[in-house]
Design a protein around this motif. Sequence first.
Motif, PDB file in Angstrom:
ATOM      1  N   MET A 165     -60.413 -43.140 -10.257  1.00 61.38           N
ATOM      2  CA  MET A 165     -61.080 -42.302 -11.189  1.00 61.38           C
ATOM      3  C   MET A 165     -60.681 -40.742 -11.399  1.00 61.38           C
ATOM      4  SD  MET A 165     -64.294 -43.804 -14.298  1.00 61.38           S
ATOM      5  CE  MET A 165     -63.645 -42.954 -15.758  1.00 61.38           C
ATOM      6  N   GLN A 166     -60.143 -40.830 -12.628  1.00 66.74           N
ATOM      7  CA  GLN A 166     -59.670 -39.015 -12.539  1.00 66.74           C
ATOM      8  C   GLN A 166     -60.942 -38.581 -13.323  1.00 66.74           C
ATOM      9  OE1 GLN A 166     -55.532 -38.755 -12.772  1.00 66.74           O
ATOM     10  NE2 GLN A 166     -55.071 -39.420 -11.485  1.00 66.74           N
ATOM     11  N   TYR A 167     -61.195 -37.606 -13.635  1.00 69.89           N
ATOM     12  CA  TYR A 167     -61.840 -36.911 -14.444  1.00 69.89           C
ATOM     13  C   TYR A 167     -60.897 -35.542 -15.089  1.00 69.89           C
ATOM     14  CZ  TYR A 167     -65.803 -39.784 -13.532  1.00 69.89           C
ATOM     15  OH  TYR A 167     -66.872 -40.444 -13.739  1.00 69.89           O
ATOM     16  N   MET A 168     -60.914 -34.732 -16.541  1.00 70.88           N
ATOM     17  CA  MET A 168     -60.582 -34.147 -16.319  1.00 70.88           C
ATOM     18  C   MET A 168     -61.105 -32.518 -16.118  1.00 70.88           C
ATOM     19  SD  MET A 168     -57.707 -32.766 -18.019  1.00 70.88           S
ATOM     20  CE  MET A 168     -57.001 -32.089 -19.376  1.00 70.88           C
ATOM     21  N   LEU A 169     -61.063 -31.922 -15.734  1.00 66.23           N
ATOM     22  CA  LEU A 169     -62.201 -30.802 -16.573  1.00 66.23           C
ATOM     23  C   LEU A 169     -61.933 -28.890 -16.835  1.00 66.23           C
ATOM     24  CD1 LEU A 169     -63.452 -30.011 -12.466  1.00 66.23           C
ATOM     25  CD2 LEU A 169     -64.395 -32.222 -14.479  1.00 66.23           C
ATOM     26  N   MET A 170     -61.892 -29.088 -17.943  1.00 64.04           N
ATOM     27  CA  MET A 170     -62.076 -28.244 -18.674  1.00 64.04           C
ATOM     28  C   MET A 170     -62.600 -26.983 -18.951  1.00 64.04           C
ATOM     29  SD  MET A 170     -60.653 -30.352 -22.439  1.00 64.04           S
ATOM     30  CE  MET A 170     -61.311 -31.499 -21.876  1.00 64.04           C
ATOM     31  N   CYS A 171     -62.075 -26.075 -18.162  1.00 63.09           N
ATOM     32  CA  CYS A 171     -62.802 -24.700 -18.272  1.00 63.09           C
ATOM     33  C   CYS A 171     -62.456 -24.296 -19.173  1.00 63.09           C
ATOM     34  CB  CYS A 171     -62.085 -23.859 -16.655  1.00 63.09           C
ATOM     35  SG  CYS A 171     -62.429 -25.093 -15.026  1.00 63.09           S
ATOM     36  N   CYS A 172     -64.219 -23.997 -20.276  1.00 63.93           N
ATOM     37  CA  CYS A 172     -64.100 -22.660 -20.865  1.00 63.93           C
ATOM     38  C   CYS A 172     -64.427 -21.862 -20.631  1.00 63.93           C
ATOM     39  CB  CYS A 172     -64.053 -23.700 -22.379  1.00 63.93           C
ATOM     40  SG  CYS A 172     -63.797 -25.185 -22.389  1.00 63.93           S
ATOM     41  N   PHE A 173     -63.948 -20.466 -21.366  1.00 67.39           N
ATOM     42  CA  PHE A 173     -65.010 -19.771 -20.755  1.00 67.39           C
ATOM     43  C   PHE A 173     -64.906 -17.889 -22.174  1.00 67.39           C
ATOM     44  CE2 PHE A 173     -61.652 -16.089 -19.161  1.00 67.39           C
ATOM     45  CZ  PHE A 173     -60.611 -16.772 -19.143  1.00 67.39           C
ATOM     46  N   LYS A 174     -65.963 -17.023 -21.633  1.00 68.67           N
ATOM     47  CA  LYS A 174     -65.444 -15.815 -23.031  1.00 68.67           C
ATOM     48  C   LYS A 174     -64.647 -15.304 -22.600  1.00 68.67           C
ATOM     49  CE  LYS A 174     -70.095 -17.440 -24.635  1.00 68.67           C
ATOM     50  NZ  LYS A 174     -71.088 -16.682 -24.402  1.00 68.67           N
ATOM     51  N   GLU A 175     -63.186 -14.692 -23.384  1.00 65.31           N
ATOM     52  CA  GLU A 175     -61.908 -13.852 -22.804  1.00 65.31           C
ATOM     53  C   GLU A 175     -62.591 -12.768 -22.920  1.00 65.31           C
ATOM     54  OE1 GLU A 175     -58.459 -15.670 -25.362  1.00 65.31           O
ATOM     55  OE2 GLU A 175     -58.009 -16.476 -24.130  1.00 65.31           O
ATOM     56  N   ASP A 176     -63.198 -12.149 -23.970  1.00 60.57           N
ATOM     57  CA  ASP A 176     -63.368 -10.684 -24.022  1.00 60.57           C
ATOM     58  C   ASP A 176     -64.640 -10.361 -22.971  1.00 60.57           C
ATOM     59  OD1 ASP A 176     -65.482 -12.986 -24.907  1.00 60.57           O
ATOM     60  OD2 ASP A 176     -66.052 -11.428 -26.041  1.00 60.57           O
ATOM     61  N   LEU A 177     -65.493 -11.268 -22.186  1.00 56.68           N
ATOM     62  CA  LEU A 177     -66.463 -11.054 -20.922  1.00 56.68           C
ATOM     63  C   LEU A 177     -65.362 -11.018 -20.161  1.00 56.68           C
ATOM     64  CD1 LEU A 177     -69.337 -13.099 -21.579  1.00 56.68           C
ATOM     65  CD2 LEU A 177     -69.242 -10.810 -21.903  1.00 56.68           C
ATOM     66  N   TRP A 178     -64.471 -11.819 -19.991  1.00 56.03           N
ATOM     67  CA  TRP A 178     -63.287 -11.538 -18.748  1.00 56.03           C
ATOM     68  C   TRP A 178     -63.180 -10.511 -18.333  1.00 56.03           C
ATOM     69  CZ3 TRP A 178     -62.740 -14.086 -14.011  1.00 56.03           C
ATOM     70  CH2 TRP A 178     -61.391 -14.040 -13.880  1.00 56.03           C
ATOM     71  N   GLU A 179     -62.735  -9.786 -19.956  1.00 56.59           N
ATOM     72  CA  GLU A 179     -61.576  -8.672 -20.105  1.00 56.59           C
ATOM     73  C   GLU A 179     -62.242  -7.685 -19.585  1.00 56.59           C
ATOM     74  OE1 GLU A 179     -58.605  -8.598 -19.916  1.00 56.59           O
ATOM     75  OE2 GLU A 179     -57.861 -10.933 -20.672  1.00 56.59           O
ATOM     76  N   ALA A 180     -63.908  -7.818 -20.135  1.00 58.35           N
ATOM     77  CA  ALA A 180     -64.241  -6.219 -19.725  1.00 58.35           C
ATOM     78  C   ALA A 180     -64.464  -6.501 -18.259  1.00 58.35           C
ATOM     79  CB  ALA A 180     -65.370  -7.104 -20.787  1.00 58.35           C
ATOM     80  N   LEU A 181     -64.460  -6.916 -17.542  1.00 60.93           N
ATOM     81  CA  LEU A 181     -64.820  -7.167 -15.845  1.00 60.93           C
ATOM     82  C   LEU A 181     -63.879  -6.649 -14.981  1.00 60.93           C
ATOM     83  CD1 LEU A 181     -64.918 -11.226 -15.342  1.00 60.93           C
ATOM     84  CD2 LEU A 181     -67.035  -9.159 -15.331  1.00 60.93           C
ATOM     85  N   SER A 182     -64.619  -5.473 -14.681  1.00 60.59           N
ATOM     86  CA  SER A 182     -63.672  -4.799 -13.649  1.00 60.59           C
ATOM     87  C   SER A 182     -62.416  -5.519 -12.594  1.00 60.59           C
ATOM     88  CB  SER A 182     -64.242  -4.049 -12.532  1.00 60.59           C
ATOM     89  OG  SER A 182     -64.787  -4.638 -11.441  1.00 60.59           O
ATOM     90  N   ASP A 183     -61.602  -4.698 -12.636  1.00 55.79           N
ATOM     91  CA  ASP A 183     -60.547  -5.329 -11.738  1.00 55.79           C
ATOM     92  C   ASP A 183     -60.805  -6.189 -10.104  1.00 55.79           C
ATOM     93  OD1 ASP A 183     -58.454  -4.778 -13.161  1.00 55.79           O
ATOM     94  OD2 ASP A 183     -57.150  -3.052 -12.508  1.00 55.79           O
TER      95      ASP A 183
END
Lengths: 118, 417
Positions: A1-19
């Motif tokens: 059986m296949q499952y779709m994992l839809m990965c949602c995250f907060k773009e602004d939090l991601w952008e705020a992270l250091s490289d």
Amino acid sequence: MQYMLMCCFKEDLWEALSDEKKAGIMKDYREVIQGLIKSGQLRGGSQLHPTSSATTVRMTNGKAVFTDGPFAETKEQLGGYHLVECGNLDEAIAIASRIPTLPVGGAVEVRPVAMQES
Amino acid sequence: MTHDGMEQIRSKVDAIYRSDSRRVLATLIRLLGDFESAEEALHEAFTAAVEQWSRDGIPANPVAWLISAGRFKAIDGMRRRARFDASVAEMASHYDVETPASEEPEDESIDDDRLRLIFTCCHPALRAEAQMALTLREVCGLTTEEIGRAFLISTPTVAQRIVRAKAKIRDARIPYQVPSPSDLPERLDSVLRVVYLLFNEGYSASSGMAVTRHDLSGEAIRLGRLVIELLPDPEAIGLLALMLLQESRRAARTSPSGDLILLEHQDRSLWNRGHIAEGLALVRRALSSRRIGPYGLQAAIAAVHAEAPTPAATDWSQIVGLYDVLMRADPSPVVELNRAVAVAMRDGPGAGVNVIDSILARGELVEYHLAHSARAELCRRLGRMTEARASYERALALARQEPERRFIERRLNELSS
């Protein structure tokens, strides 16, 4: 059986992270994906460009209308998806819990794929 | 068979239905892989039992007989449908039909099936209210109407929750299994949470139909017993102890007019000694495991209260000590508040007020009426009457249950007189 994992995250939090931090997370991500390839569970999936690249199409009075941006304006944005082969929901949940962007805020929606019965 | 004989069989079958239908159902779900077919098969098996047992007598192992009969009825049904739909024929052949009806499944596997059923109904991927409705329906065998009455929600709403939950179990393939040892603590948590929610629904709700709700506490205790019989985990034992010790005070908690009576004013001769004895023994068992968790600790606190012959003779130092451990195991503002009350009993009301004030100063529990009424009571004991009145008024504005509101109003009146 296949499952779709839809990965949602907060773009602004991601952008705020250091490289450095971003690179670390992406490295962990590659490891998770490599693991799924090795176990033969990965059926597909990809990272998506940010929601700033999204166009949404709706139908109004029989005419297609385009809007700039994602389908739903929510705190979390769909950042990528994976299609995995699992015996049951618990296995899919176990994989979803290893998605490395989870600790930076966000969610992974797990949905079984409805297969056409042959 | 005479009419009387038939009636006798019928009442025997009824008794077996009440005591064992859920064990049969649990195994049929495993064998048939689907809740709907299993329920249908269960009812067909019981119908067949009345007929065949009147003729041949009751078999030595009725549970095994019912499981075999249910399984055959289900396969029969699939074959019948298969004549109309060839694709289903393959499904019927899928199940092992070679096993003769006389073969008796081992009782051990039946017990495992009951545990599987509990874990599936309480799967964390289901919403809490769905977990609860499903557990009451499938594990306890309550009807949809009974569940609706207990939670004061309409029967269609309950039915819809159950149908949705079953569809999710089927479509998302929620496994019908006892979790692996590594997942067990986390998954057991959700089982214990459902059992305790059920208990509290029956214990603390003073509105609605009291009798039905009392039944819910009874069901929760029955489930608690079943879980530790199948899986003697220290926290499960602790939870059962906690429920029994709380339940032991039921008769003393409210006056004949339905008003709340606080622990310190309860008539301790009304406490149920049987429940207390059983609860204390379970607390000792949980403590001796040395893997004690939040439920076991709360049970241990309830046990200290239960052992005190009078409120004054309560060992408050021990209670504060247990709350200290509980604060480390499962910190929450509510636990901190309860600890503050125990501190007040040990060190005087002033010490208690200080702790409550520091909780409120953090912005926590400011909307929780019990925090304000506890503060009010301690201020009253200190003679700080203006503060006491203000806190009781704040509590009254936040309290929602009628008996609680009456209780606070009475306290306010006492302050004025």
